[in-house]
Write a protein that holds these residues in place. Structure first.
Motif, PDB file in Angstrom:
ATOM      1  N   VAL A  19       0.829  -1.216   0.000  1.00 18.17           N
ATOM      2  CA  VAL A  19       0.000   0.000   0.000  1.00 18.17           C
ATOM      3  C   VAL A  19       0.864   1.267   0.000  1.00 18.17           C
ATOM      4  CG1 VAL A  19      -2.062  -1.109   0.979  1.00 18.17           C
ATOM      5  CG2 VAL A  19      -0.316  -0.204   2.526  1.00 18.17           C
ATOM      6  N   LYS A  20       2.064   1.129  -0.571  1.00 21.01           N
ATOM      7  CA  LYS A  20       2.951   2.298  -0.679  1.00 21.01           C
ATOM      8  C   LYS A  20       2.336   3.331  -1.635  1.00 21.01           C
ATOM      9  CE  LYS A  20       5.585  -0.076  -4.305  1.00 21.01           C
ATOM     10  NZ  LYS A  20       6.713  -1.011  -4.530  1.00 21.01           N
ATOM     11  N   ALA A  21       2.886   4.541  -1.592  1.00 21.65           N
ATOM     12  CA  ALA A  21       2.434   5.600  -2.507  1.00 21.65           C
ATOM     13  C   ALA A  21       0.910   5.753  -2.479  1.00 21.65           C
ATOM     14  CB  ALA A  21       2.953   5.346  -3.928  1.00 21.65           C
ATOM     15  N   CYS A  61       7.723 -12.991  -4.357  1.00 20.63           N
ATOM     16  CA  CYS A  61       6.882 -12.624  -5.517  1.00 20.63           C
ATOM     17  C   CYS A  61       6.066 -11.356  -5.323  1.00 20.63           C
ATOM     18  CB  CYS A  61       5.906 -13.754  -5.819  1.00 20.63           C
ATOM     19  SG  CYS A  61       6.705 -15.136  -6.637  1.00 20.63           S
ATOM     20  N   ASN A  62       6.062 -10.511  -6.357  1.00 23.34           N
ATOM     21  CA  ASN A  62       5.082  -9.424  -6.501  1.00 23.34           C
ATOM     22  C   ASN A  62       3.891  -9.995  -7.290  1.00 23.34           C
ATOM     23  OD1 ASN A  62       6.306  -9.740  -8.976  1.00 23.34           O
ATOM     24  ND2 ASN A  62       6.284  -7.565  -9.466  1.00 23.34           N
ATOM     25  N   THR A  63       2.971  -9.140  -7.728  1.00 25.21           N
ATOM     26  CA  THR A  63       1.759  -9.630  -8.394  1.00 25.21           C
ATOM     27  C   THR A  63       2.073 -10.562  -9.570  1.00 25.21           C
ATOM     28  OG1 THR A  63       0.522  -7.643  -7.793  1.00 25.21           O
ATOM     29  CG2 THR A  63      -0.323  -8.924  -9.654  1.00 25.21           C
ATOM     30  N   SER A  64       2.925 -10.108 -10.482  1.00 23.25           N
ATOM     31  CA  SER A  64       3.195 -10.953 -11.652  1.00 23.25           C
ATOM     32  C   SER A  64       3.948 -12.222 -11.269  1.00 23.25           C
ATOM     33  CB  SER A  64       3.988 -10.177 -12.703  1.00 23.25           C
ATOM     34  OG  SER A  64       3.169  -9.181 -13.260  1.00 23.25           O
ATOM     35  N   SER A 112       0.450   1.279 -16.325  1.00 27.42           N
ATOM     36  CA  SER A 112      -0.662   1.635 -15.438  1.00 27.42           C
ATOM     37  C   SER A 112      -0.150   2.190 -14.112  1.00 27.42           C
ATOM     38  CB  SER A 112      -1.533   0.407 -15.187  1.00 27.42           C
ATOM     39  OG  SER A 112      -0.765  -0.636 -14.607  1.00 27.42           O
ATOM     40  N   TYR A 113       0.913   1.588 -13.559  1.00 27.92           N
ATOM     41  CA  TYR A 113       1.462   2.010 -12.266  1.00 27.92           C
ATOM     42  C   TYR A 113       1.680   3.530 -12.244  1.00 27.92           C
ATOM     43  CZ  TYR A 113       3.239  -2.873 -11.547  1.00 27.92           C
ATOM     44  OH  TYR A 113       3.388  -4.226 -11.396  1.00 27.92           O
ATOM     45  N   GLU A 114       2.168   4.071 -13.370  1.00 25.92           N
ATOM     46  CA  GLU A 114       2.557   5.473 -13.356  1.00 25.92           C
ATOM     47  C   GLU A 114       1.336   6.389 -13.289  1.00 25.92           C
ATOM     48  OE1 GLU A 114       6.084   7.823 -15.334  1.00 25.92           O
ATOM     49  OE2 GLU A 114       4.459   7.632 -16.763  1.00 25.92           O
ATOM     50  N   VAL A 148       3.485 -13.720  -0.159  1.00 30.08           N
ATOM     51  CA  VAL A 148       3.640 -12.975  -1.417  1.00 30.08           C
ATOM     52  C   VAL A 148       3.309 -11.513  -1.152  1.00 30.08           C
ATOM     53  CG1 VAL A 148       3.131 -14.978  -2.875  1.00 30.08           C
ATOM     54  CG2 VAL A 148       1.263 -13.456  -2.156  1.00 30.08           C
ATOM     55  N   ARG A 149       3.840 -10.645  -2.026  1.00 30.21           N
ATOM     56  CA  ARG A 149       3.642  -9.193  -1.844  1.00 30.21           C
ATOM     57  C   ARG A 149       2.925  -8.624  -3.062  1.00 30.21           C
ATOM     58  NH1 ARG A 149       9.273  -9.931  -1.328  1.00 30.21           N
ATOM     59  NH2 ARG A 149       9.509  -8.737  -3.260  1.00 30.21           N
ATOM     60  N   CYS A 150       1.634  -8.363  -2.932  1.00 28.38           N
ATOM     61  CA  CYS A 150       0.872  -7.884  -4.091  1.00 28.38           C
ATOM     62  C   CYS A 150       0.507  -6.413  -3.968  1.00 28.38           C
ATOM     63  CB  CYS A 150      -0.422  -8.675  -4.241  1.00 28.38           C
ATOM     64  SG  CYS A 150      -0.126 -10.343  -4.805  1.00 28.38           S
ATOM     65  N   GLY A 151       0.782  -5.682  -5.027  1.00 24.20           N
ATOM     66  CA  GLY A 151       0.348  -4.299  -5.147  1.00 24.20           C
ATOM     67  C   GLY A 151      -0.627  -4.183  -6.311  1.00 24.20           C
ATOM     68  N   ILE A 152      -0.086  -4.070  -7.502  1.00 22.66           N
ATOM     69  CA  ILE A 152      -0.884  -3.712  -8.683  1.00 22.66           C
ATOM     70  C   ILE A 152      -2.099  -4.636  -8.896  1.00 22.66           C
ATOM     71  CG2 ILE A 152       0.409  -5.054 -10.431  1.00 22.66           C
ATOM     72  CD1 ILE A 152      -0.596  -1.370 -10.878  1.00 22.66           C
ATOM     73  N   GLY A 153      -1.963  -5.907  -8.569  1.00 19.56           N
ATOM     74  CA  GLY A 153      -3.080  -6.845  -8.749  1.00 19.56           C
ATOM     75  C   GLY A 153      -4.287  -6.466  -7.906  1.00 19.56           C
ATOM     76  N   ALA A 190      -1.379   3.733  -1.468  1.00 23.41           N
ATOM     77  CA  ALA A 190      -2.009   2.562  -2.081  1.00 23.41           C
ATOM     78  C   ALA A 190      -2.162   2.795  -3.586  1.00 23.41           C
ATOM     79  CB  ALA A 190      -3.337   2.204  -1.426  1.00 23.41           C
ATOM     80  N   TYR A 191      -1.046   3.072  -4.205  1.00 19.72           N
ATOM     81  CA  TYR A 191      -0.956   3.298  -5.647  1.00 19.72           C
ATOM     82  C   TYR A 191      -1.940   4.393  -6.084  1.00 19.72           C
ATOM     83  CZ  TYR A 191       1.853  -1.018  -6.086  1.00 19.72           C
ATOM     84  OH  TYR A 191       2.819  -1.984  -5.968  1.00 19.72           O
ATOM     85  N   GLY A 192      -2.006   5.434  -5.250  1.00 17.99           N
ATOM     86  CA  GLY A 192      -2.815   6.594  -5.622  1.00 17.99           C
ATOM     87  C   GLY A 192      -4.254   6.539  -5.147  1.00 17.99           C
TER      88      GLY A 192
HETATM   89  C1  LIG Z   1       6.203  -2.246  -5.114  1.00 15.43           C
HETATM   90  C2  LIG Z   1       6.727  -3.572  -4.656  1.00 15.43           C
HETATM   91  C3  LIG Z   1       5.931  -4.735  -4.715  1.00 15.43           C
HETATM   92  C4  LIG Z   1       4.560  -4.781  -5.378  1.00 15.43           C
HETATM   93  O1  LIG Z   1       4.700  -5.006  -6.767  1.00 15.43           O
HETATM   94  P1  LIG Z   1       3.429  -5.159  -7.739  1.00 15.43           P
HETATM   95  O2  LIG Z   1       4.023  -5.409  -9.083  1.00 15.43           O
HETATM   96  O3  LIG Z   1       2.693  -3.870  -7.677  1.00 15.43           O
HETATM   97  O4  LIG Z   1       2.618  -6.300  -7.207  1.00 15.43           O
HETATM   98  C5  LIG Z   1       6.428  -5.892  -4.130  1.00 15.43           C
HETATM   99  N1  LIG Z   1       7.660  -5.912  -3.560  1.00 15.43           N
HETATM  100  C6  LIG Z   1       8.461  -4.833  -3.519  1.00 15.43           C
HETATM  101  C7  LIG Z   1       9.814  -4.927  -2.911  1.00 15.43           C
HETATM  102  C8  LIG Z   1       8.037  -3.623  -4.084  1.00 15.43           C
HETATM  103  O5  LIG Z   1       8.838  -2.550  -4.063  1.00 15.43           O
END
Ligand SMILES: *Cc1c(COP(=O)(O)O)cnc(C)c1O
Length: 368
Positions: A37-39, A205-208, A351-353, A221-226, A41-43
């Motif tokens: 939920v940085k930034a 892992c991030n979302t992808s 999209s992130y930007e 796992v660490r999901c943002g964009i998803g 939560a992506y805006g």
């Molecule tokens: C931003 C970030 C994520 C999230 O990535 P998404 O592609 O948005 O899921 C996970 N891990 C780290 C270290 C990040 O900086």
């Protein structure tokens, strides 16, 4: 859906819930879920998004900086919060707010141990970040023994997790590179755990990464964009729902005669009679100037209206020559159907930007 009467970012919490549940279907039941939920939560609005995800019983949160973590604590977030890129100057606050630092080199590790000891902490949770190919932040494999020596000597800290970050998890052309990162992470975490003598959580892992590398989910796992509705592929976009809709209204309609110009620097010059609409959203709201001069577009009454001339600070002008519309009508910048991804690709970005760029001035509205 409410009809917009000003520029608003409408955030659909049902879509957020859908995305969270969908991403969880891709995990083993025992794998923990960290919501990034940085930034803001992506805006979107980190406090509101985190509150809702906490209500859905997410396991962990991550932010980039310490002040983002403090804002979440102030909003009543009690789940653990990992700070991905903490700055040493704020370490006392980090401890005060029970935020958990990612430590990625000897300088920051030493400084954190010294502050945690001075603050009389016992087994304060820390996360050790390794570089496996992104070459951004992280210790290297060769550092393992020296890290462990420092940590074992300090009573003040305990390693809660070891982690790394993938460089190209969305790009299947880079699969061999990613598989190599996964392999290095396995070797690092095995060696680290063996010398440490207890078992920290592992995550990569991030979302992808979640979607493309099920074999690499490890403990969390660490999901943002998803969560926000984008899967970095056409196939996965079908399974996710963009949670945010950016809408505005038509302030004024002009007829522009042949030979006249529109906007600053007279960047658009008309060679025939056209109709334009002026909209109350500009580069100060997050519409990059690159979208000007026919590249970006909005949608009015289901028709595409390209942005003409230069993007102003507070306004854009769009070409509505072939669109039946009136002053006061609603305008879609992006939503579930006309996506932020499609708009961002018009200027070759992601999209992130665009979603993280929507400024504070734009009112956020939450719908269920
Ligand atoms: C931003 C970030 C994520 C999230 O990535 P998404 O592609 O948005 O899921 C996970 N891990 C780290 C270290 C990040 O900086």
């Amino acid at each position: 859906m409410i009809k917009a009467q000003e520029t608003v970012l409408e955030i659909d919490l049902n879509a957020l819930k859908h995305n969270f549940k969908y991403l969880k279907t891709r995990l083993q039941p025992s794998t923990k879920f960290l919501a990034v939920v940085k930034a803001f939560a992506y805006g979107n609005d980190a406090s509101k998004i985190a509150e809702y995800l906490q209500h859905l019983n997410v396991d962990y949160f991550a932010v980039a900086y310490i002040n983002e973590g403090i804002a979440l604590r102030d909003a009543g977030i009690t789940k653990p919060i990992l700070v991905l890129h903490p700055q040493t100057v704020n370490f006392k606050l980090l401890v005060k707010y029970k935020l958990e630092p990612s430590l990625y080199n000897f300088k920051i590790l030493k400084e954190f141990i010294s502050i945690a000891s001075a603050e009389k902490q016992k087994e304060y949770p820390i996360h050790i970040k390794f570089n496996t190919g992104l070459n951004r932040l992280g210790f290297s494999e060769n550092d393992i023994i020296a890290i462990i020596e420092k940590i074992k000597r300090a009573q003040a800290v305990k390693v809660k997790s070891i982690f790394s970050h993938l460089a190209a998890s969305e790009d299947m052309a880079e699969k061999p590179f990613t598989l190599n990162q996964i392999k290095s992470f396995k070797i690092i975490s095995e060696t680290f755990t063996k010398h440490l003598g207890y078992k920290p959580m592992l995550h990569l892992c991030n979302t992808s990464g979640v979607l493309n590398y099920p074999e690499a989910h490890f403990d969390m796992v660490r999901c943002g964009i998803g969560l926000y509705g984008f899967g970095n592929s056409e196939k996965e976009n079908q399974n996710l729902k963009p949670i945010a809709a950016l809408k505005t209204v038509i302030s004024q309609i002009h007829t522009i005669e042949k030979g006249n110009s529109v906007g600053y620097n007279r960047a658009y010059k008309s060679n025939k009679t056209i109709k334009t609409a002026t909209l109350p959203i500009g580069h100060a709201d997050g519409i990059n100037r690159q979208y000007g001069n026919g590249r970006g577009f909005v949608t009015i009454n289901s028709k595409k209206a390209p942005i003409i001339g230069n993007v102003c600070m507070d306004m854009i002008m769009v070409n509505i020559t072939n669109i039946d519309c009136n002053e006061g009508d609603e305008v879609i910048i992006f939503n579930k159907n006309y996506t932020a991804e499609a708009l961002s690709s018009s200027i070759n970005t992601i999209s992130y930007e665009i979603i993280t760029a929507i400024s504070n001035r734009v009112k956020r509205i939450f719908v269920r």
